[in-house]
Design a protein around this motif. Structure first.
Motif, PDB file in Angstrom:
ATOM      1  N   ASP A  12      17.571   1.964  -0.375  1.00 31.39           N
ATOM      2  CA  ASP A  12      18.828   1.461   0.453  1.00 31.39           C
ATOM      3  C   ASP A  12      19.201   0.053   1.031  1.00 31.39           C
ATOM      4  N   GLY A  13      18.329  -0.442   1.881  1.00 33.76           N
ATOM      5  CA  GLY A  13      19.004  -2.035   2.573  1.00 33.76           C
ATOM      6  C   GLY A  13      18.944  -2.598   2.254  1.00 33.76           C
ATOM      7  N   ARG A  30       9.187   4.618   4.237  1.00 32.14           N
ATOM      8  CA  ARG A  30       9.856   3.104   4.338  1.00 32.14           C
ATOM      9  C   ARG A  30      10.887   2.862   2.535  1.00 32.14           C
ATOM     10  N   ILE A  31      10.482   3.419   1.454  1.00 30.49           N
ATOM     11  CA  ILE A  31      11.009   3.472   0.589  1.00 30.49           C
ATOM     12  C   ILE A  31      12.620   3.311   0.158  1.00 30.49           C
ATOM     13  N   VAL A  36      14.367  11.391  -6.479  1.00 30.40           N
ATOM     14  CA  VAL A  36      15.042  11.238  -6.010  1.00 30.40           C
ATOM     15  C   VAL A  36      13.644  10.547  -4.678  1.00 30.40           C
ATOM     16  N   TYR A  37      13.519   9.452  -4.391  1.00 27.40           N
ATOM     17  CA  TYR A  37      13.062   9.776  -2.963  1.00 27.40           C
ATOM     18  C   TYR A  37      13.931  10.178  -2.063  1.00 27.40           C
ATOM     19  N   ASP A  54       0.850  -1.396   0.292  1.00 27.91           N
ATOM     20  CA  ASP A  54      -0.453   0.213   0.341  1.00 27.91           C
ATOM     21  C   ASP A  54       1.181   1.082  -0.033  1.00 27.91           C
ATOM     22  N   TYR A  55       1.965   0.983   1.104  1.00 25.62           N
ATOM     23  CA  TYR A  55       2.833   2.455   1.072  1.00 25.62           C
ATOM     24  C   TYR A  55       3.397   2.290  -0.342  1.00 25.62           C
TER      25      TYR A  55
END
Length: 281
Positions: free
Chosen positions: A129-130, A123-124, A203-204, A106-107
């Protein structure tokens, strides 16, 4: 790599904690996020561990994961979207954020449709990057849905970020030496400029309040000249100079955003920012 390195040490701890969550078949993926994953962590940094569940976890499952890692919780919280557990491990705090996979679905959908709520991009960017510890296909599928950066979000971020209090208000507060209110507006203005620049650069935005300024600025291919230095200077300048510095930065950002996101409706916002209600006597 030496465990004296704060990033390497925290990655080791995070992977130990992640193994306890991976033992549960309902855990679809586990990700190390935040400053540790981005290589920015220092000796004061916490560890952010994101755990994605295929269904809501029970209290017993959350506690079992903590006990399985051999540690105890220092806090446990939950709301409609997230289960949060804090662990203290070898002198380092781990903030575990748990989500069901449908929440992240959903996000991603909301952000790609142009929703500017900061938590969605937080969250994105955690996904992008995670460091994936478990469930690589799940993480990769989300990453694919986030690219390319959506044009609807670029326009929305630019319009949202540049919807600022008028320059006249900053000048009024500076003239009155009303420094507390002035600095509130200065910080709001800086954050709006950065939001707009992230949108214009497609860019997020990784943090709602733009943590790690120098690192964030390096993410922006297109930016006003001397962006980080100008931000730093206006936060410590005397009031009238601070207001003028922010005003010039805002105008430069309007120009850049108009060029990079021509679909954005900026003229009305630019006019409102420069509106003068009081004539000089």
């Amino acid at each position: 790599m030496s465990t004296n390195d704060p990033v390497a040490r925290r990655l080791q701890i995070a992977r130990r904690a992640a193994r306890a969550y991976q033992a549960n078949d309902a855990v679809a993926a586990v990700l190390v996020a935040g400053s540790v994953a981005r290589g920015l962590a220092d000796d004061a940094s916490d560890i952010e561990l994101d755990v994605y569940w295929s269904r809501p976890p029970s209290e017993q499952e959350r506690q079992a994961a903590v006990e399985g890692a051999g540690w105890q919780r220092v806090y446990a919280e939950e709301d409609d979207h997230e289960w949060a557990d804090g662990l203290m491990v070898d002198g380092v705090k781990i903030d575990v954020s748990g989500f069901v996979t449908t929440t992240i679905d959903d996000y991603v959908d909301r952000a790609t449709r142009g929703d500017t709520e900061a938590e969605l991009q937080v969250r994105i960017t955690a996904l992008l990057d995670g460091a994936t510890v478990h469930g690589e296909p799940v993480i990769d599928a989300w990453r694919s849905r986030c690219q390319p950066y959506p044009e609807a979000l670029a326009r929305a971020m630019v319009e949202h970020g540049l919807d600022l209090r008028p320059q006249e208000q900053l000048e009024m507060l500076a003239a009155r030496d009303d420094v507390v209110l002035l600095h509130r507006d200065l910080v709001d203005g800086v954050q709006g400029v950065l939001d707009a620049l992230f949108g214009a650069n497609r860019v997020y935005a990784p943090h709602p309040f733009h943590k790690w300024l120098e690192w964030e600025v390096r993410l922006l291919a297109e930016q006003p000249d001397d962006l980080a230095a100008r931000i730093r200077s206006l936060l410590v300048a005397e009031p009238s100079l601070a207001a003028a510095t922010l005003g010039a930065l805002v105008h430069d950002t309007f120009d850049l955003a108009a060029r990079l996101v021509p679909a954005a409706n900026l003229e009305a916002l630019r006019t409102a920012y420069g509106l003068r209600r009081v004539s000089a006597s």
